[in-house]
Design an enzyme around this catalytic site. Structure first.
Site, PDB file in Angstrom:
ATOM      1  N   ASN A 146       1.771   4.200  -0.237  1.00  0.00           N
ATOM      2  CA  ASN A 146       1.904   5.104  -1.375  1.00  0.00           C
ATOM      3  C   ASN A 146       2.333   4.401  -2.652  1.00  0.00           C
ATOM      4  OD1 ASN A 146       2.854   7.708  -2.865  1.00  0.00           O
ATOM      5  ND2 ASN A 146       4.722   6.494  -2.610  1.00  0.00           N
ATOM      6  N   SER A 194      10.909   8.060  -4.209  1.00  0.00           N
ATOM      7  CA  SER A 194      10.838   8.925  -5.385  1.00  0.00           C
ATOM      8  C   SER A 194       9.418   9.444  -5.554  1.00  0.00           C
ATOM      9  CB  SER A 194      11.256   8.160  -6.655  1.00  0.00           C
ATOM     10  OG  SER A 194      10.364   7.097  -6.910  1.00  0.00           O
ATOM     11  N   LEU A 235       8.098  -4.923  -3.098  1.00  0.00           N
ATOM     12  CA  LEU A 235       6.792  -5.042  -2.464  1.00  0.00           C
ATOM     13  C   LEU A 235       5.959  -6.192  -3.019  1.00  0.00           C
ATOM     14  CD1 LEU A 235       5.790  -1.277  -2.131  1.00  0.00           C
ATOM     15  CD2 LEU A 235       6.646  -2.805  -0.350  1.00  0.00           C
ATOM     16  N   SER A 242      -6.426   6.871  -6.500  1.00  0.00           N
ATOM     17  CA  SER A 242      -6.250   7.778  -7.627  1.00  0.00           C
ATOM     18  C   SER A 242      -7.619   8.212  -8.130  1.00  0.00           C
ATOM     19  CB  SER A 242      -5.487   7.068  -8.749  1.00  0.00           C
ATOM     20  OG  SER A 242      -5.490   7.830  -9.942  1.00  0.00           O
ATOM     21  N   TYR A 302      -4.680  -1.059 -13.634  1.00  0.00           N
ATOM     22  CA  TYR A 302      -4.326  -0.020 -12.654  1.00  0.00           C
ATOM     23  C   TYR A 302      -5.579   0.608 -12.056  1.00  0.00           C
ATOM     24  CZ  TYR A 302      -2.492   4.433 -10.885  1.00  0.00           C
ATOM     25  OH  TYR A 302      -2.188   5.525 -10.095  1.00  0.00           O
TER      26      TYR A 302
END
Length: 255
Positions: free
Chosen positions: A97, A22, A71, A149, A162
């Site tokens: 990813n 996705s 994962l 990111s 994150y």
């Protein structure tokens, strides 16, 4: 729109993509399939992943291999890597990813929530690399692309676990590039800006926020998942043969 460039060395290559069912991952799966690669992807969401396989098979006649795995379960991850190699030969292109950009307040973050976040956003990157490296060595080399990111570069304060993980991916990329370069294995990172996926629209996009963000970009255009495909194909291919330990920022020029 998918990139028009063709990378001849990717035809027939054994490619593994984590989180490939996705969002950005799905477009990467399609992009490599369009290059003629033998693509396997890992995702926990079975129904959309199977639908993606059908869609790609219908448009390319090159059906990817879906591997269901969590994962955060390293044994399941290693098993999925083994299945990809058994189907397509040793993995020579790995795209790490998978990620989950949940928002969380620093004041409320528990040790358990911290560990859970990094178990998705950082730990699988390392252990997937560990699982494919020996096959890459035997194949004479390979390319690893880690998705980080720009969020940690922008001082975004509402997802500290994150952003810590995403910063850690750059350290991991540089360290393992130094470790495996002698084996012909290149390790690079892609740092996307704000890519507007269905998840982003459902959870965080408002028109005012989006307009303000696009106005800060040098290229004042909304970024979509397809925009990540070309940079990833380039880093995976021999067009970037002497490029390793680098982070490619793809953010429309905001930074």
């Amino acid at each position: 729109m998918m990139p028009s460039a063709r990378f001849a060395d990717l035809e027939g290559a054994s490619v593994l993509i984590t989180g490939g069912g996705s969002g950005i991952g799905a477009r990467l799966t399609e992009g490599f399939a369009r290059q003629g690669a033998q693509v396997a992807f890992i995702d926990i969401a079975e129904k959309p992943s199977q639908a993606l396989c059908e869609e790609i098979d219908a448009t390319t006649r090159n059906r990817p291999l879906y591997l269901k795995a969590d994962l955060t379960d390293i044994d399941a991850l290693r098993s999925a890597v083994d299945k990809a190699a058994a189907a397509h030969g040793p993995v020579t292109v790995l795209v790490n990813n998978a990620a989950r950009d949940d928002r969380h307040a620093a004041e409320d973050l528990t040790p358990e929530a911290w560990d859970a976040n990094l178990s998705i956003n950082l730990r699988p990157h390392f252990f997937t690399i560990q699982a494919v490296v020996e096959g890459m060595r035997k194949a004479g080399g390979g390319s690893i692309v880690n998705f980080t990111s720009t969020s940690f570069m922008l001082n975004i304060g509402d997802m500290p676990a994150y952003t810590a993980a995403k910063a850690g991916i750059i350290g991991l990329t540089k360290g393992l590039a130094g470790r495996y370069g002698k084996d012909g294995i290149r390790v690079n990172a892609v740092a996307p800006g704000w890519v507007i996926t269905e998840r982003q629209r459902d959870l965080w996009v408002t028109q005012d926020k989006l307009d303000a963000h696009i106005a800060r970009q040098a290229i004042p255009k909304m970024m979509v998942a397809d925009d990540m495909v070309g940079p990833c194909l380039f880093l995976a291919s021999d067009a970037s043969a002497m490029l390793t330990a680098q982070t490619l920022i793809v953010d429309g020029g905001l930074l």
